[in-house]
Enzyme design. Structure first.
Site, PDB file in Angstrom:
ATOM      1  N   ASP A  13       0.811  -1.224   0.000  1.00 33.55           N
ATOM      2  CA  ASP A  13       0.000   0.000   0.000  1.00 33.55           C
ATOM      3  C   ASP A  13       0.841   1.270   0.000  1.00 33.55           C
ATOM      4  OD1 ASP A  13      -2.279  -1.611   0.124  1.00 33.55           O
ATOM      5  OD2 ASP A  13      -2.224  -1.654   2.312  1.00 33.55           O
ATOM      6  N   GLY A  15       1.581   3.000  -2.533  1.00 38.40           N
ATOM      7  CA  GLY A  15       1.189   3.894  -3.628  1.00 38.40           C
ATOM      8  C   GLY A  15       1.756   3.392  -4.954  1.00 38.40           C
ATOM      9  N   LYS A  16       1.968   2.066  -5.040  1.00 34.54           N
ATOM     10  CA  LYS A  16       2.516   1.465  -6.275  1.00 34.54           C
ATOM     11  C   LYS A  16       1.595   1.740  -7.463  1.00 34.54           C
ATOM     12  CE  LYS A  16       2.402  -2.516  -4.269  1.00 34.54           C
ATOM     13  NZ  LYS A  16       2.039  -2.118  -2.916  1.00 34.54           N
ATOM     14  N   LYS A  18      -0.446   4.279  -8.010  1.00 40.40           N
ATOM     15  CA  LYS A  18      -0.297   5.653  -8.506  1.00 40.40           C
ATOM     16  C   LYS A  18       1.004   5.791  -9.308  1.00 40.40           C
ATOM     17  CE  LYS A  18       0.928  10.279  -7.661  1.00 40.40           C
ATOM     18  NZ  LYS A  18       0.777  11.582  -7.074  1.00 40.40           N
ATOM     19  N   GLY A  40      -4.579  -4.323  -3.754  1.00 37.62           N
ATOM     20  CA  GLY A  40      -5.551  -3.277  -4.072  1.00 37.62           C
ATOM     21  C   GLY A  40      -4.768  -2.043  -4.439  1.00 37.62           C
ATOM     22  N   HIS A  41      -4.761  -1.700  -5.726  1.00 43.26           N
ATOM     23  CA  HIS A  41      -3.977  -0.559  -6.208  1.00 43.26           C
ATOM     24  C   HIS A  41      -4.933   0.539  -6.658  1.00 43.26           C
ATOM     25  CE1 HIS A  41      -0.489  -3.571  -7.191  1.00 43.26           C
ATOM     26  NE2 HIS A  41      -0.804  -3.521  -5.920  1.00 43.26           N
ATOM     27  N   GLN A 223       1.903  -6.096  -3.195  1.00 43.30           N
ATOM     28  CA  GLN A 223       2.375  -6.209  -1.797  1.00 43.30           C
ATOM     29  C   GLN A 223       3.696  -5.433  -1.631  1.00 43.30           C
ATOM     30  OE1 GLN A 223       1.257  -9.559  -3.289  1.00 43.30           O
ATOM     31  NE2 GLN A 223      -0.671  -8.613  -2.737  1.00 43.30           N
ATOM     32  N   THR A 300      -9.745  -4.945   1.645  1.00 44.55           N
ATOM     33  CA  THR A 300     -10.603  -5.441   2.729  1.00 44.55           C
ATOM     34  C   THR A 300     -11.249  -4.322   3.544  1.00 44.55           C
ATOM     35  OG1 THR A 300      -8.683  -5.522   4.191  1.00 44.55           O
ATOM     36  CG2 THR A 300      -9.245  -7.556   3.020  1.00 44.55           C
ATOM     37  N   LYS A 330       3.012  10.206  -0.366  1.00 43.73           N
ATOM     38  CA  LYS A 330       2.197  10.673   0.764  1.00 43.73           C
ATOM     39  C   LYS A 330       2.947  11.623   1.707  1.00 43.73           C
ATOM     40  CE  LYS A 330      -1.466   7.980   1.492  1.00 43.73           C
ATOM     41  NZ  LYS A 330      -2.412   6.867   1.745  1.00 43.73           N
ATOM     42  N   LEU A 331       3.904  12.369   1.149  1.00 40.81           N
ATOM     43  CA  LEU A 331       4.621  13.353   1.965  1.00 40.81           C
ATOM     44  C   LEU A 331       3.627  14.366   2.538  1.00 40.81           C
ATOM     45  CD1 LEU A 331       7.579  14.215   2.746  1.00 40.81           C
ATOM     46  CD2 LEU A 331       7.379  15.940   0.963  1.00 40.81           C
TER      47      LEU A 331
HETATM   48  P1  GDP Z   1      -0.726   0.337  -3.528  1.00 40.37           P
HETATM   49  O1  GDP Z   1      -1.365  -0.932  -3.048  1.00 40.37           O
HETATM   50  O2  GDP Z   1       0.734   0.378  -3.242  1.00 40.37           O
HETATM   51  O3  GDP Z   1      -1.036   0.654  -4.951  1.00 40.37           O
HETATM   52  O4  GDP Z   1      -1.374   1.511  -2.639  1.00 40.37           O
HETATM   53  P2  GDP Z   1      -2.943   1.694  -2.304  1.00 40.37           P
HETATM   54  O5  GDP Z   1      -3.632   2.168  -3.509  1.00 40.37           O
HETATM   55  O6  GDP Z   1      -3.464   0.470  -1.631  1.00 40.37           O
HETATM   56  O7  GDP Z   1      -2.860   2.799  -1.170  1.00 40.37           O
HETATM   57  C1  GDP Z   1      -2.318   4.069  -1.401  1.00 40.37           C
HETATM   58  C2  GDP Z   1      -3.425   5.118  -1.159  1.00 40.37           C
HETATM   59  O8  GDP Z   1      -2.843   6.387  -1.044  1.00 40.37           O
HETATM   60  C3  GDP Z   1      -4.427   5.206  -2.294  1.00 40.37           C
HETATM   61  O9  GDP Z   1      -5.677   5.552  -1.764  1.00 40.37           O
HETATM   62  C4  GDP Z   1      -3.868   6.329  -3.161  1.00 40.37           C
HETATM   63  O10 GDP Z   1      -4.869   7.015  -3.917  1.00 40.37           O
HETATM   64  C5  GDP Z   1      -3.301   7.230  -2.100  1.00 40.37           C
HETATM   65  N1  GDP Z   1      -2.115   8.001  -2.490  1.00 40.37           N
HETATM   66  C6  GDP Z   1      -1.095   7.631  -3.330  1.00 40.37           C
HETATM   67  N2  GDP Z   1      -0.133   8.575  -3.326  1.00 40.37           N
HETATM   68  C7  GDP Z   1      -0.543   9.546  -2.482  1.00 40.37           C
HETATM   69  C8  GDP Z   1       0.046  10.764  -2.018  1.00 40.37           C
HETATM   70  O11 GDP Z   1       1.155  11.136  -2.392  1.00 40.37           O
HETATM   71  N3  GDP Z   1      -0.672  11.499  -1.115  1.00 40.37           N
HETATM   72  C9  GDP Z   1      -1.889  11.106  -0.659  1.00 40.37           C
HETATM   73  N4  GDP Z   1      -2.506  11.884   0.226  1.00 40.37           N
HETATM   74  N5  GDP Z   1      -2.476   9.961  -1.079  1.00 40.37           N
HETATM   75  C10 GDP Z   1      -1.797   9.193  -1.962  1.00 40.37           C
HETATM   76  P1  IMO Z   2      -0.993  -4.178  -2.184  1.00 40.15           P
HETATM   77  O1  IMO Z   2      -0.543  -4.756  -3.513  1.00 40.15           O
HETATM   78  C1  IMO Z   2      -1.007  -4.568   2.142  1.00 40.15           C
HETATM   79  C2  IMO Z   2      -1.108  -8.636   3.760  1.00 40.15           C
HETATM   80  C3  IMO Z   2      -2.344  -9.071   4.515  1.00 40.15           C
HETATM   81  C4  IMO Z   2      -1.727 -10.036   5.512  1.00 40.15           C
HETATM   82  C5  IMO Z   2      -0.634 -10.715   4.679  1.00 40.15           C
HETATM   83  C6  IMO Z   2      -1.041 -12.082   4.099  1.00 40.15           C
HETATM   84  O2  IMO Z   2      -2.262  -3.417  -2.251  1.00 40.15           O
HETATM   85  O3  IMO Z   2       0.143  -3.433  -1.560  1.00 40.15           O
HETATM   86  P2  IMO Z   2      -2.616 -12.763   2.053  1.00 40.15           P
HETATM   87  O4  IMO Z   2      -4.075 -12.518   1.807  1.00 40.15           O
HETATM   88  O5  IMO Z   2      -1.716 -12.216   1.007  1.00 40.15           O
HETATM   89  O6  IMO Z   2      -2.318 -14.199   2.366  1.00 40.15           O
HETATM   90  O7  IMO Z   2      -2.309 -11.953   3.426  1.00 40.15           O
HETATM   91  O8  IMO Z   2      -0.321  -9.825   3.636  1.00 40.15           O
HETATM   92  N1  IMO Z   2      -1.350  -8.127   2.385  1.00 40.15           N
HETATM   93  C7  IMO Z   2      -1.263  -6.831   2.052  1.00 40.15           C
HETATM   94  N2  IMO Z   2      -1.052  -5.738   2.817  1.00 40.15           N
HETATM   95  N3  IMO Z   2      -1.144  -4.440   0.817  1.00 40.15           N
HETATM   96  C8  IMO Z   2      -1.330  -5.544   0.047  1.00 40.15           C
HETATM   97  O9  IMO Z   2      -1.327  -5.487  -1.307  1.00 40.15           O
HETATM   98  C9  IMO Z   2      -1.447  -6.798   0.664  1.00 40.15           C
HETATM   99  N4  IMO Z   2      -1.661  -8.052   0.199  1.00 40.15           N
HETATM  100  C10 IMO Z   2      -1.579  -8.862   1.278  1.00 40.15           C
HETATM  101  O10 IMO Z   2      -2.968  -7.987   5.152  1.00 40.15           O
HETATM  102  O11 IMO Z   2      -1.087  -9.337   6.536  1.00 40.15           O
HETATM  103 MG    MG Z   3      -2.904  -1.558  -1.809  1.00 41.67          MG
END
Ligand code: GDP
Ligand code: IMO
Ligand code: MG
Length: 437
Positions: A13, A15-16, A18, A40-41, A223, A300, A330-331
């Site tokens: 999570d 911010g991959k 983005k 979840g991206h 991840q 989730t 997210k600075l």
């Molecule tokens: P990923 O799984 O690595 O793709 O990250 P997620 O999408 O799960 O979580 C990152 C969250 O932060 C998302 O809701 C993005 O829209 C948000 N996000 C990404 N970059 C930034 C940033 O620089 N600032 C803020 N405030 N939000 C951001």
């Molecule tokens: P993105 O790609 C954050 C975490 C779960 C749990 C552990 C094992 O959005 O960064 P799993 O269902 O993979 O067997 O769960 O890994 N986890 C993540 N945490 N971002 C994710 O994906 C994750 N995918 C799995 O919360 O701790």
């Molecule tokens: Mg994510």
């Protein structure tokens, strides 16, 4: 041309999504190489937010080919829902390809994931419950069902009947659950097969064609480094290899075709699920970061645990992935803070430790040693260049670059594409960074 891997440098999570979307404007092909719909991206474009689980974040560019490669696990129901959702939003999925050798997540994988978590009780991992671990377990046990099996009606029926017979014994005897109806599942997956068929390819061959044509390829990790099965905080990890090396195995390419590796790291740290997290904040500041950063899981909806940036983890991610540069996201979430702490080392059993402890139990005992930096107390979300950033924000970033020994190529200051400072284009630019250590 450059072939670039984008990985998560923390616990996911970062911010991959983005960053991959942003870099996809220069990419011809985007490849997801591991994981499944545990990911979840989020990609924000204008006033629209796209939440992608299996489909690579390059899908929003109509000419970019998106490949879900062999190292992934695919839940066809989720993938097709994602395809349908994108189509209703006017996004074409004609350029989506899936590897015939990727493994398929079945209903029994989801049930087993949830049942085993329940049985583990206080020792649970906190998985996403999407069946990821059991799908990879079947792959390792060599009893998995692959996309190529799904494409052959007779083979699918034969394999599924056998697998469900086996799984039903486990479901009934070990978990006291109802058995699954094999014929109903065969019928359901036959329907998915028909819809997926036009997208199925030999992914390694397709990627190789792109390499030979000298097209730009982006490998999108899911991840993060600390969730890696081999190098993460085992057993609190996922069941695949999100690290950069996983891209070669998962995509079916050799390491010599990779030009650059970019690590995405938040300016602080978050973690979802169980497991040790030395810099976790249990106070008001942690809650404030969680609120400002909207730290709830994309998959989730669970609340993400929040803490300070951890330089020990940062250096570890640089080592394990061979990072060329960082994208710090997210600075802006830190804009309001009076002061910001950064963990530079751990105190472990009375000793100062600068390297990540490979023993997860030792990691669980690590006490962070912090350096405190001043906050900047002003909004950064509209800054377009490094020069426009407040002095304290620049110093904070320089501190992270020094601590990790890695230049910062991208700074993200908001969820939108425009809220980004490209210090140096990691695809086209030379291999140096202005915010160099
Ligand atoms: P990923 O799984 O690595 O793709 O990250 P997620 O999408 O799960 O979580 C990152 C969250 O932060 C998302 O809701 C993005 O829209 C948000 N996000 C990404 N970059 C930034 C940033 O620089 N600032 C803020 N405030 N939000 C951001
Ligand atoms: P993105 O790609 C954050 C975490 C779960 C749990 C552990 C094992 O959005 O960064 P799993 O269902 O993979 O067997 O769960 O890994 N986890 C993540 N945490 N971002 C994710 O994906 C994750 N995918 C799995 O919360 O701790
Ligand atoms: Mg994510």
């Amino acid at each position: 041309m450059a072939n670039v891997i984008v990985i998560g440098a923390q616990w996911g999570d970062e911010g991959k999504g983005k960053i991959t979307d942003l870099l996809s404007r220069s990419a011809d092909v985007v490849v997801r190489y591991q994981g499944g719909n545990n990911a979840g991206h989020t990609v924000v474009v204008g006033d629209r937010t796209f939440k992608l689980h299996l489909i690579p974040s390059g899908i929003l560019y109509p000419k970019t080919e998106c490949i879900i490669a062999s190292g992934t696990v695919i839940d066809p129901q989720v993938l097709l829902e994602e395809v349908d959702r994108l189509r209703t939003l006017g996004i074409s999925t004609d350029n989506l390809f899936i590897a015939e050798t990727a493994h398929v997540t079945m209903p029994y994988h989801r049930v087993l994931d949830q049942a085993s978590e329940e049985q583990r009780a206080e020792h649970k991992i906190g998985t996403t419950g999407r069946g990821i671990g059991p799908t990879y377990a079947d792959k390792s046990e060599r009893v998995g069902i692959r996309i190529i099996d799904l494409m052959d009606e007779k083979r699918l029926a034969k394999k599924l009947r056998w697998a469900i017979e086996q799984k039903n014994i486990v479901l009934q005897k070990l978990y006291n659950l109802e058995p699954l109806d094999a014929e109903a599942i065969i019928e359901e997956y036959r329907g998915y097969a028909d819809r997926l068929r036009p997208h199925v390819v030999d992914a390694s061959l397709k990627i190789d064609d792109a390499i030979r044509e000298r097209r730009n390829i982006l490998f999108e990790g899911a991840q993060g480094t600390l969730l890696d099965l081999d190098h993460g905080t085992y057993p609190y990890v996922t069941s695949s290899n999100p690290v950069a090396g996983g891209a070669c195995i998962g995509a079916g390419v050799g390491p010599t075709c990779i030009d650059r590796v970019i690590g995405v790291a938040k300016a602080y740290t978050t973690r979802v699920g169980e497991g040790p997290f030395p810099t976790e904040l249990h106070d008001e500041i942690g809650a404030q970061i969680g609120d400002r950063g909207a730290e709830f899981g994309t998959t989730t909806g669970r609340k993400r645990r929040c803490g300070w940036f951890d330089g020990v983890i940062g250096r570890y991610a640089v080592r394990i992935n061979g990072l060329d540069c960082l994208a710090v996201t997210k600075l802006d979430v830190l804009d309001d803070l009076d002061e910001i702490k950064v963990c530079t080392a751990y105190e472990l059993d009375g000793k100062v430790v600068r390297d990540f402890p490979s023993d997860a139990r030792a990691f669980g005992r690590a006490i962070p040693i912090y350096e405190t930096l001043p906050g900047w107390k002003q909004s950064t979300s509209e800054c377009k260049t490094v020069e426009e950033l407040p002095q304290a924000a620049k110093e904070y970033l320089k501190f992270l670059a020094d601590l990790t020994g890695t230049p910062i190529a991208i700074i993200s200051l908001g969820a939108s594409r425009g809220q980004t400072i490209i210090v140096e284009d990691p695809i086209h630019g030379p291999k140096r960074g202005l915010l160099r250590a």
